[in-house]
Design an enzyme around this catalytic site. Structure first.
Site, PDB file in Angstrom:
ATOM      1  N   LEU A   1     -43.774 -59.709   7.537  1.00 24.51           N
ATOM      2  CA  LEU A   1     -42.704 -60.293   8.344  1.00 24.51           C
ATOM      3  C   LEU A   1     -43.302 -60.942   9.587  1.00 24.51           C
ATOM      4  CD1 LEU A   1     -40.201 -57.293   8.186  1.00 24.51           C
ATOM      5  CD2 LEU A   1     -39.970 -59.480   6.978  1.00 24.51           C
TER       6      LEU A   1
ATOM      7  N   HIS B   1     -14.051 -57.543  22.309  1.00 24.79           N
ATOM      8  CA  HIS B   1     -13.079 -57.729  21.226  1.00 24.79           C
ATOM      9  C   HIS B   1     -12.471 -59.125  21.332  1.00 24.79           C
ATOM     10  CE1 HIS B   1      -9.877 -56.840  18.372  1.00 24.79           C
ATOM     11  NE2 HIS B   1      -9.031 -57.385  19.246  1.00 24.79           N
TER      12      HIS B   1
END
Length: 489
Positions: free
Chosen positions: A346, A471
């Site tokens: 990676l 939210h």
């Protein structure tokens, strides 16, 4: 598991900017062989710490496989193909009407991809100049514990340079199978799959790992019939099995076909087609499968040949360079990082190792926490994971709990009509400490960062659950999965 970050390295006297013309006779504190994500980051870090440093790279552009023919160009095509697929199939339900046919312009897609790559490679060259790193365009062979022989790209005479410390960061190359003769035109690796001149009608991907699924997704969105042939009975080996199973179902809904437990015996070009001979991995009669293009995506192997390591006596584990916990080889001043050593191949793992190795050379406390390295598959939806899987925990005999939250119950996912997937959290049954987090969903590659930080600092699931999340956001799905009892499910 924490580690001490290096304090500011005592600044040396300012160094004049060095422009490589003739390397002969030059001596460096650190020479990095390889200019990929691990190599160029290591070189920049060494420059920041006041060392005299050079980076030897034969490709002709910096960034390695990742930037030139891997992570970056594939993400550009994944992004472009997703926009095309959305416009063709989903815009109408968002109230966006397109008059006329939506068409894919592959030439422009490839041009945008190339523009991104060029800009980033040139950006690294700029960072080299800023940090006084000599960029040497040449093939480097390590001919002594303190010597690198150079074969310049411009064809000029061979030269050599001296180095107090050497870092091997030559990355990896695609692995192939016997009977699959890659020509990068009809039988291709990821490199050729990023340069196709036209959209194929059919594509067979040999290998159900990350590279094959990402590239298969690109071409499937553009209208190609994609078939994945995998030797094992599951895709993305090493990923949590439940996540891999659900991920496969999602890809099948996107009309990607799978032939699991299947072996490729041979592959031959017949006119404009490629014919594969397949048989069950456990034995059985052979069958044929035809395609316009075959993508060989059976993994990668360390790029350690041609470096002179055998003559120098550098200890190897197969094709990998053997190192200790401080990235040292059996020759104390020669280090190795990234894809040439053990561990996941990676880019971000290589970067962290590059920084750690340079900090160690500088006498600091460089360290990489291998238990908190995330992995991401950039399909749509994305798959992101960090820490241990259920299979890992069962094998280790660890007592654990599973906590889940479906993306369908997340308000942001519902409002953007992108609610496939789930968040799966694995916690210690006694202490509630996070052990692993696995996500399928929109922007999973971004969401996983919070879980990585939680693992790095030894957080409990309750720690994340009691942290306020904005939210409506997708991140609330991770918060709710960390609750003992989710509110919205």
């Amino acid at each position: 598991m924490q580690f001490v970050r290096a304090h500011a390295f005592a600044a040396r006297a300012p160094l004049l900017a060095r422009h490589f013309s003739s390397a002969a006779g030059k001596s460096y504190d650190v020479v990095v062989v390889g200019g990929g994500p691990g190599g160029y980051v290591a070189a920049i870090k060494a420059g920041q710490l006041g060392m005299k440093v050079a980076c030897v790279e034969s490709r002709g552009s910096l960034g390695g496989t990742c930037l030139n023919v891997g992570c970056i160009p594939s993400k550009a095509l994944l992004n472009a193909s997703h926009h095309y697929h959305d416009a063709k199939h989903n815009f109408a339900k968002y109230g966006i009407d397109i008059k006329g046919e939506v068409e894919a312009n592959l030439t422009n897609m490839m041009a945008q991809k190339s523009k991104a790559v060029k800009g980033l490679t040139q950006g690294i060259e700029g960072l080299f100049k800023k940090n006084k790193v000599d960029y040497i365009k040449a093939h480097g062979t390590i001919t002594g514990k303190n010597e690198i022989s150079l074969k310049p790209n411009d064809g000029s005479a061979a030269q050599s340079i001296q180095a107090t410390n050497i870092i091997i960061a030559t990355g990896s190359v695609p692995a192939t199978l016997p009977g699959l003769d890659v020509d990068e035109k009809q039988i291709v690796t990821s490199t050729g799959a990023l340069e196709l001149k036209e959209i194929p009608k059919s594509l067979v991907v040999v290998g159900g790992g990350v590279i094959g699924l990402e590239m298969g997704s690109v071409w499937a969105r553009l209208g190609t019939k994609v078939t994945v042939v995998e030797y094992l009975d599951r895709i993305v080996p090493g990923t949590d099995n439940e996540i891999a199973t659900q991920f496969k179902r999602i890809l099948e809904k996107q009309k990607i076909e799978f032939k699991m437990g299947t072996k490729v015996n041979s592959c031959k070009k017949v006119g404009n087609e490629v014919v594969l001979s397949l048989s069950p991995a456990k034995g059985g009669d052979a069958t044929e499968l035809k395609a316009d293009i075959v993508l060989v995506a059976t993994g990668r192997r360390p790029n350690t040949q041609g470096l002179g390591l055998d003559k120098l006596g550098v200890k190897m584990n197969g094709l990998q360079v053997a190192t200790d916990a401080h990235f040292r080889t059996n020759i104390p001043n020669i280090y190795a990082i990234g894809d040439v050593i053990a561990g996941p191949m990676l880019a971000h793992k290589a970067e962290e190792e590059g920084i750690a190795a340079v900090e160690i050379i500088a006498g600091k406390a460089g360290h990489v926490n291998y238990g908190a390295i995330p992995g991401v598959i950039y399909t749509h939806p994305e798959v992101a994971t960090v820490g241990q899987s259920e299979e890992d925990l069962k094998k280790a005999g660890t007592k654990y709990k599973v906590q889940k939250f479906p993306m369908m119950a997340n308000s942001r996912a519902r409002t953007i009509d992108d609610a496939e997937g789930l968040v799966k959290v694995l916690v210690d049954a006694d202490t509630d400490r996070l052990l692993g987090v696995h996500i399928i969903g929109a922007n999973a590659g971004e969401l996983i960062a919070e879980a990585v930080l939680g693992l790095e600092y030894g957080a409990s699931a309750e720690d994340l659950a009691r942290t306020t999340h904005a939210h409506p956001t997708l991140s609330e799905a991770l918060k709710e999965a960390c609750m003992a009892k989710p509110i919205h499910f």
